[in-house]
Write an enzyme that holds these catalytic residues in place. Structure first.
Site, PDB file in Angstrom:
ATOM      1  N   TYR A  67     -10.800  13.555 -44.786  1.00  0.00           N
ATOM      2  CA  TYR A  67     -10.966  12.555 -45.842  1.00  0.00           C
ATOM      3  C   TYR A  67     -11.036  11.192 -45.179  1.00  0.00           C
ATOM      4  CZ  TYR A  67     -10.777  11.955 -50.925  1.00  0.00           C
ATOM      5  OH  TYR A  67     -11.095  11.750 -52.241  1.00  0.00           O
ATOM      6  N   GLU A  69     -12.114   7.763 -46.794  1.00  0.00           N
ATOM      7  CA  GLU A  69     -12.560   6.667 -47.655  1.00  0.00           C
ATOM      8  C   GLU A  69     -12.556   5.356 -46.867  1.00  0.00           C
ATOM      9  OE1 GLU A  69     -11.405   7.675 -52.245  1.00  0.00           O
ATOM     10  OE2 GLU A  69      -9.862   6.780 -50.975  1.00  0.00           O
ATOM     11  N   ASP A 213     -38.186   1.980 -51.351  1.00  0.00           N
ATOM     12  CA  ASP A 213     -37.654   3.344 -51.412  1.00  0.00           C
ATOM     13  C   ASP A 213     -38.526   4.196 -50.497  1.00  0.00           C
ATOM     14  OD1 ASP A 213     -36.717   5.849 -51.969  1.00  0.00           O
ATOM     15  OD2 ASP A 213     -36.828   5.656 -54.151  1.00  0.00           O
ATOM     16  N   THR A 239     -33.899   8.859 -47.528  1.00  0.00           N
ATOM     17  CA  THR A 239     -33.163  10.104 -47.332  1.00  0.00           C
ATOM     18  C   THR A 239     -33.173  10.438 -45.844  1.00  0.00           C
ATOM     19  OG1 THR A 239     -35.176  11.386 -47.710  1.00  0.00           O
ATOM     20  CG2 THR A 239     -33.721  11.040 -49.599  1.00  0.00           C
ATOM     21  N   LYS A 242     -36.117  15.517 -45.472  1.00  0.00           N
ATOM     22  CA  LYS A 242     -37.577  15.376 -45.503  1.00  0.00           C
ATOM     23  C   LYS A 242     -38.127  15.338 -44.072  1.00  0.00           C
ATOM     24  CE  LYS A 242     -37.720  13.227 -50.085  1.00  0.00           C
ATOM     25  NZ  LYS A 242     -36.288  12.959 -50.368  1.00  0.00           N
ATOM     26  N   ARG A 248     -29.185  16.896 -45.680  1.00  0.00           N
ATOM     27  CA  ARG A 248     -29.484  16.321 -46.985  1.00  0.00           C
ATOM     28  C   ARG A 248     -28.535  15.155 -47.233  1.00  0.00           C
ATOM     29  NH1 ARG A 248     -33.192  19.158 -49.227  1.00  0.00           N
ATOM     30  NH2 ARG A 248     -33.047  17.940 -51.141  1.00  0.00           N
TER      31      ARG A 248
END
Length: 421
Positions: A67, A69, A213, A239, A242, A248
């Site tokens: 974890y 954060e 984008d 992303t 691709k 991903r």
């Protein structure tokens, strides 16, 4: 020649497929079944690719347990020293690869990256100018089903009716008319390079932010096979899968003056803990994309797409814009007597897996495909005429003929396994 991916590395103590078989044979069967599906059909979905074994190893690592954060050096949890190192490497590799001043690598997807960009630059109710959905705009570019269409006032620009190319005069006219807070450049099915310099001029003329984008072309940009929006855009969203061949996920690039706003828009405004195994896998992908072999791969992707577009047109498909500059091909199968939805079904039955897409100036749908995955497998321009011929055969054959087409697709895929071994 493009470099194909290799078989996954030998199982380790933390990535043991035999353990999955023992503890959950049902899920193991799904995983093996999906590997088989990917191996005996052609993956032509423009948004998909095959990651390297190294990327897969990072995804299946103990970093998934952590974890974290916050950001490196400023986490809300202890024990983050090593994952901090992984994220710093991912950021450094991304900024070097794309020539950006700042990178945020925590976005879970391309959509969440766009959400964070809007959160950093806009307020609810602000006007945004973006490509209209009927012309290839993404859901995050103003769809009423998406947060973007509900929180902001989107105005859509389109393409010229005859050429299918972006109508820059219309973009400029709409920008002057509506005075948007931001202009979005990007599409899910536009196969040509946008003119980022023109978009920058229009944004400057009306005092708007320019958000690019670049989810689809980012891998081509990394390999030098497409122009970069980084020198022109205030924010670039993308992303990491691709064409880039990473895990991903999403990423955001920006100048140093917006870095803090972007980081705070990702965490804590729109996301919680970072997925450290995915961030490490992004770092691996950025490292791979910096190698000369990746540049060769990216250029081969484009070469394959151009040949395949020409061959599909020769087979009777109406190819939008008359071809492509990228990995993307958008086409109308209507000349062959079917619409996009029916075509996708027939092609899928033959093992040719792709998507449908909107067609400008009409209610029907076309097909959208890409050459990233089959190029990763090692296919080159010599295979593209055969792929196009299989498209036509799949559209026309029924019964025994259709079964023969499926067998031919399986045979072609078998010559280029995604993970040979």
């Amino acid at each position: 020649m493009p470099v194909s991916t290799a078989p996954p590395a030998a199982p380790t103590a933390y990535a043991d497929f035999d353990a999955l078989r023992r503890h959950d044979p049902e899920i193991a069967e799904v995983v093996l079944g999906e590997l088989g599906r990917q191996s005996d059909s052609l993956q032509l979905i423009a948004a998909e690719n095959f990651t390297s074994p190294a990327v897969l190893a990072a995804l299946g690592s103990p970093l998934a347990n952590k974890y974290a954060e916050g950001y490196p050096g400023a986490r809300h949890h202890g024990g983050c020293e090593l994952v901090d190192a992984a994220e710093r490497m991912a950021v450094e590799r991304a900024t070097t690869l794309f020539g950006a001043e700042h990178a945020n690598v925590q976005s879970h997807s391309g959509s969440s990256a766009v959400l964070a960009a809007y959160a950093a630059l806009l307020k609810p109710g602000d006007t945004v100018l973006a490509m209209g959905l009927p012309y290839g705009g993404h859901l995050t570019h103003g769809s009423p089903a998406n947060f973007s269409g509900r929180w902001f006032d989107f105005v859509g620009y389109g393409v010229e009716a005859e050429s299918g190319l972006i109508d820059y005069d219309q973009v400029h006219t709409l920008a002057r008319q509506h005075r948007p807070k931001a202009i979005v450049c990007g599409s899910i099915s536009y196969p040509r390079h946008p003119d980022y310099a023109v978009f920058r001029e229009i944004a400057d003329d009306v005092g708007a932010y320019l958000i690019v984008d670049a989810a689809h072309p980012m891998g081509l940009i990394a390999g030098g096979a497409a122009p970069s929006p980084v020198p022109y855009a205030d924010v670039v969203c993308a992303t990491t899968h691709k064409v880039l061949r990473g895990p991903r996920g999403g990423m955001i690039l920006c100048g140093s003056e917006l870095a803090e706003r972007i980081d705070r828009a990702v965490f804590p405004f729109t996301q919680g803990g970072a997925q450290m195994h995915t961030i490490a896998a992004k770092a691996v992908a950025f490292g791979e994309a910096a190698a000369p072999a990746f540049a060769a791969y990216a250029h081969q992707v484009v070469a394959n797409a151009r040949v395949l577009a020409d061959e599909l047109e020769a087979e009777g498909f109406a190819v939008l814009t008359g071809g492509t500059d990228t990995h993307l091909i958008s086409a109308d199968p209507a000349p062959l007597g079917v619409d996009g939805k029916a075509a996708r079904g027939r092609l899928a039955a033959a093992g040719l897996v792709l998507d449908t897409c909107a067609l400008p100036y009409g209610d029907s749908r076309g097909i959208r495909l890409g050459t990233a995955a089959i190029t990763t497998q090692g296919m080159g321009e010599a295979e593209m005429p055969r792929v196009a011929a299989l498209f036509t055969a799949a559209m026309r054959e029924e019964g025994e003929g259709a079964r023969k087409v499926r067998a031919e697709v399986r045979a072609l895929a078998g010559r280029f396994p995604p993970y040979p071994g």
